[in-house]
Scaffold this active site. Structure first.
Site, PDB file in Angstrom:
ATOM      1  N   TYR A  26       7.006  29.958  15.498  1.00 48.97           N
ATOM      2  CA  TYR A  26       7.368  29.894  16.915  1.00 48.97           C
ATOM      3  C   TYR A  26       7.915  28.511  17.258  1.00 48.97           C
ATOM      4  O   TYR A  26       7.450  27.828  18.154  1.00 48.97           O
ATOM      5  CB  TYR A  26       6.154  30.231  17.791  1.00 48.97           C
ATOM      6  CG  TYR A  26       6.514  30.735  19.172  1.00 48.97           C
ATOM      7  CD1 TYR A  26       6.939  32.051  19.355  1.00 48.97           C
ATOM      8  CD2 TYR A  26       6.434  29.907  20.283  1.00 48.97           C
ATOM      9  CE1 TYR A  26       7.274  32.521  20.611  1.00 48.97           C
ATOM     10  CE2 TYR A  26       6.762  30.362  21.550  1.00 48.97           C
ATOM     11  CZ  TYR A  26       7.188  31.673  21.710  1.00 48.97           C
ATOM     12  OH  TYR A  26       7.523  32.140  22.972  1.00 48.97           O
ATOM     13  N   GLN A  29      13.935  28.370  17.411  1.00 47.47           N
ATOM     14  CA  GLN A  29      14.563  29.676  17.177  1.00 47.47           C
ATOM     15  C   GLN A  29      13.555  30.808  17.359  1.00 47.47           C
ATOM     16  O   GLN A  29      13.854  31.825  17.986  1.00 47.47           O
ATOM     17  CB  GLN A  29      15.171  29.735  15.777  1.00 47.47           C
ATOM     18  CG  GLN A  29      16.491  29.013  15.620  1.00 47.47           C
ATOM     19  CD  GLN A  29      17.647  29.704  16.318  1.00 47.47           C
ATOM     20  OE1 GLN A  29      17.605  30.891  16.609  1.00 47.47           O
ATOM     21  NE2 GLN A  29      18.701  28.950  16.584  1.00 47.47           N
ATOM     22  N   ASP A  84      13.303  26.119   5.814  1.00 46.26           N
ATOM     23  CA  ASP A  84      13.727  26.743   4.559  1.00 46.26           C
ATOM     24  C   ASP A  84      12.774  26.467   3.411  1.00 46.26           C
ATOM     25  O   ASP A  84      12.487  27.353   2.592  1.00 46.26           O
ATOM     26  CB  ASP A  84      15.123  26.234   4.160  1.00 46.26           C
ATOM     27  CG  ASP A  84      16.214  26.706   5.103  1.00 46.26           C
ATOM     28  OD1 ASP A  84      16.097  27.821   5.632  1.00 46.26           O
ATOM     29  OD2 ASP A  84      17.179  25.950   5.300  1.00 46.26           O
ATOM     30  N   HIS A 109      19.045  32.088   8.465  1.00 52.92           N
ATOM     31  CA  HIS A 109      19.866  31.265   7.568  1.00 52.92           C
ATOM     32  C   HIS A 109      19.598  31.784   6.162  1.00 52.92           C
ATOM     33  O   HIS A 109      18.443  32.008   5.787  1.00 52.92           O
ATOM     34  CB  HIS A 109      19.488  29.794   7.694  1.00 52.92           C
ATOM     35  CG  HIS A 109      20.171  28.887   6.711  1.00 52.92           C
ATOM     36  ND1 HIS A 109      21.500  29.049   6.361  1.00 52.92           N
ATOM     37  CD2 HIS A 109      19.727  27.826   6.001  1.00 52.92           C
ATOM     38  CE1 HIS A 109      21.843  28.115   5.486  1.00 52.92           C
ATOM     39  NE2 HIS A 109      20.775  27.366   5.245  1.00 52.92           N
ATOM     40  N   GLY A 135      17.998  27.040  19.433  1.00 51.07           N
ATOM     41  CA  GLY A 135      17.125  27.979  20.113  1.00 51.07           C
ATOM     42  C   GLY A 135      17.215  27.923  21.627  1.00 51.07           C
ATOM     43  O   GLY A 135      17.266  28.966  22.296  1.00 51.07           O
ATOM     44  N   ASP A 192      27.389  27.006   5.767  1.00 50.54           N
ATOM     45  CA  ASP A 192      26.450  26.281   6.611  1.00 50.54           C
ATOM     46  C   ASP A 192      26.032  24.970   5.949  1.00 50.54           C
ATOM     47  O   ASP A 192      26.063  23.896   6.576  1.00 50.54           O
ATOM     48  CB  ASP A 192      25.228  27.146   6.893  1.00 50.54           C
ATOM     49  CG  ASP A 192      24.270  26.495   7.879  1.00 50.54           C
ATOM     50  OD1 ASP A 192      24.465  26.687   9.090  1.00 50.54           O
ATOM     51  OD2 ASP A 192      23.325  25.800   7.439  1.00 50.54           O
ATOM     52  N   GLU A 228      31.635   1.395  19.810  1.00 46.19           N
ATOM     53  CA  GLU A 228      32.895   1.989  19.376  1.00 46.19           C
ATOM     54  C   GLU A 228      32.726   3.034  18.280  1.00 46.19           C
ATOM     55  O   GLU A 228      33.490   4.005  18.232  1.00 46.19           O
ATOM     56  CB  GLU A 228      33.859   0.895  18.899  1.00 46.19           C
ATOM     57  CG  GLU A 228      34.259  -0.089  19.980  1.00 46.19           C
ATOM     58  CD  GLU A 228      34.866   0.585  21.196  1.00 46.19           C
ATOM     59  OE1 GLU A 228      35.528   1.630  21.049  1.00 46.19           O
ATOM     60  OE2 GLU A 228      34.656   0.079  22.313  1.00 46.19           O
ATOM     61  N   GLU A 232      30.368   6.224  21.535  1.00 50.72           N
ATOM     62  CA  GLU A 232      31.473   7.002  22.090  1.00 50.72           C
ATOM     63  C   GLU A 232      31.777   8.271  21.304  1.00 50.72           C
ATOM     64  O   GLU A 232      32.645   9.055  21.701  1.00 50.72           O
ATOM     65  CB  GLU A 232      32.714   6.114  22.211  1.00 50.72           C
ATOM     66  CG  GLU A 232      32.544   4.997  23.231  1.00 50.72           C
ATOM     67  CD  GLU A 232      33.822   4.233  23.518  1.00 50.72           C
ATOM     68  OE1 GLU A 232      34.908   4.749  23.186  1.00 50.72           O
ATOM     69  OE2 GLU A 232      33.733   3.128  24.075  1.00 50.72           O
ATOM     70  N   SER A 253      43.758   8.956  25.093  1.00 50.17           N
ATOM     71  CA  SER A 253      44.943   8.155  25.381  1.00 50.17           C
ATOM     72  C   SER A 253      46.007   8.350  24.297  1.00 50.17           C
ATOM     73  O   SER A 253      45.699   8.759  23.164  1.00 50.17           O
ATOM     74  CB  SER A 253      44.577   6.674  25.447  1.00 50.17           C
ATOM     75  OG  SER A 253      44.232   6.183  24.155  1.00 50.17           O
TER      76      SER A 253
END
Length: 334
Positions: A26, A29, A84, A109, A135, A192, A228, A232, A253
């Site tokens: 629980y 997901q 997993d 998965h 989830g 994945d 930078e 961002e 830009s």
């Protein structure tokens, strides 16, 4: 190859009538699957160890969690929604002894299926239903009347009804409102893992680390390098996520767009592409899965060492200091 996509008219919840679904685990997901399926009228049990972090959350959400073995014994569809690396142990000890022909074992998965960590007995089919979202998103979109796209896969030798049950399950999650894409267990697993390692996690993490270190080594302030090369990143990722690559370039830009075209291929060059092919080859051959499981069985010391090493980097220290200057980030974690 034509991609088959299923929508609401292609799935019938009636396939799940008189069938019991066990959600094993629980976490994020598991909670979303259990609540969405229950709200769709399905019979849902939650299998969760009492000392597990999800036990009280399941109780708070109105479930009466059972021991994993009991939930598996009482269910027709058993969906393993645990990390997993623990699938094999939990399956062998607490699920497999209670399976009977006609049961279906599920995951979101394909790792444990594809690498034969979970091997159901004869007469028990494997089913993959994988929402392409976290989830909280699976639950949130359902409550808003929508859904998160899903992938679905069954083995070629599976009973015909297994696909129909999978589509019904996806519908119960809200997935058919958005679209459910037919694939294979191998394709879901390999793409994945590759996406995580080469782009989303491994690629991005290494790219921002290298960019940060390049600027710092050149004598620039670490704070500027962090803004930078790390901070961002969210602006660009949000644009990619909501608009796609071309529209992202339209939003930035002209200087940034031009630099994208002339400098991007210098960073992601033929050698990087070759490295990506080697990463994919390790995934396809099972080498990555073997290394991951071996370090887990050995106590997870390699993963722990990686975490400790990264926690001690200058990028991490600078980031902690700068994020403390921006309290709004914590509120934006969701």
């Amino acid at each position: 190859m034509n991609t088959q996509i299923y929508y609401e008219p292609d799935a019938e919840l009636s396939w799940l009538e008189n069938r019991v679904i066990a959600i094993i685990g629980y976490g994020a997901q598991g909670a979303a699957h259990a609540q969405n399926a229950r709200d769709s009228g399905c019979q849902v049990l939650v299998g969760q160890r009492p000392d597990g972090p999800g036990y009280q959350a399941a109780v708070a959400d109105g479930f009466e969690p059972l021991a994993i073995a009991e939930a598996a014994a009482r269910a027709d569809l058993i969906n393993i929604l645990l990390p997993d690396e623990v699938h094999a142990e939990v399956f062998e000890q607490e699920i497999c002894p209670h399976l009977v022909p006609g049961n279906i074992v599920m995951t979101c998965h394909g790792f444990s299926f594809h690498y034969d960590l979970v091997r159901p007995p004869d007469g028990v089919d494997r089913l993959l239903v994988a929402p392409k979202g976290q989830g909280h998103m699976v639950r949130g979109e359902f409550l808003r009347g929508g859904g998160v796209p899903c992938l679905i896969a069954v083995d070629e030798e599976s009973r015909a009804e297994t696909l129909q049950l999978g589509l019904a399950y996806a519908k119960a999650l809200g997935g058919t409102r958005a679209g459910v894409i037919r694939t294979t267990i191998a394709a879901e697993t390999e793409t994945d893992l590759f996406g995580e390692q080469a782009v989303l996690c491994g690629g991005v993490s290494s790219l921002v680390q290298a960019g940060f270190e390049t600027l710092v080594d050149a004598g620039y302030q670490a704070e500027l390098a962090y803004f930078e090369c790390v901070h961002e990143m969210k602006i660009i990722v949000d644009l990619l996520y909501s608009r796609g690559l071309s529209a992202m370039r339209e939003a930035i830009s002209n200087t940034a767009e031009y630099g994208d075209y002339v400098s991007g291929p210098r960073v992601i060059d033929d050698q990087v592409r070759q490295n990506m092919k080697e990463v994919l080859a390790d995934i396809q051959s099972g080498d990555f899965a073997r290394r991951f499981m071996e370090q887990h069985r050995a106590g997870g010391h390699e993963l722990t060492a990686f975490r400790r090493e990264q926690a001690e980097t200058e990028l991490n220290r600078v980031g902690q200091r700068l994020r403390a200057m921006m309290p709004w980030l914590e509120a934006d974690d969701s």
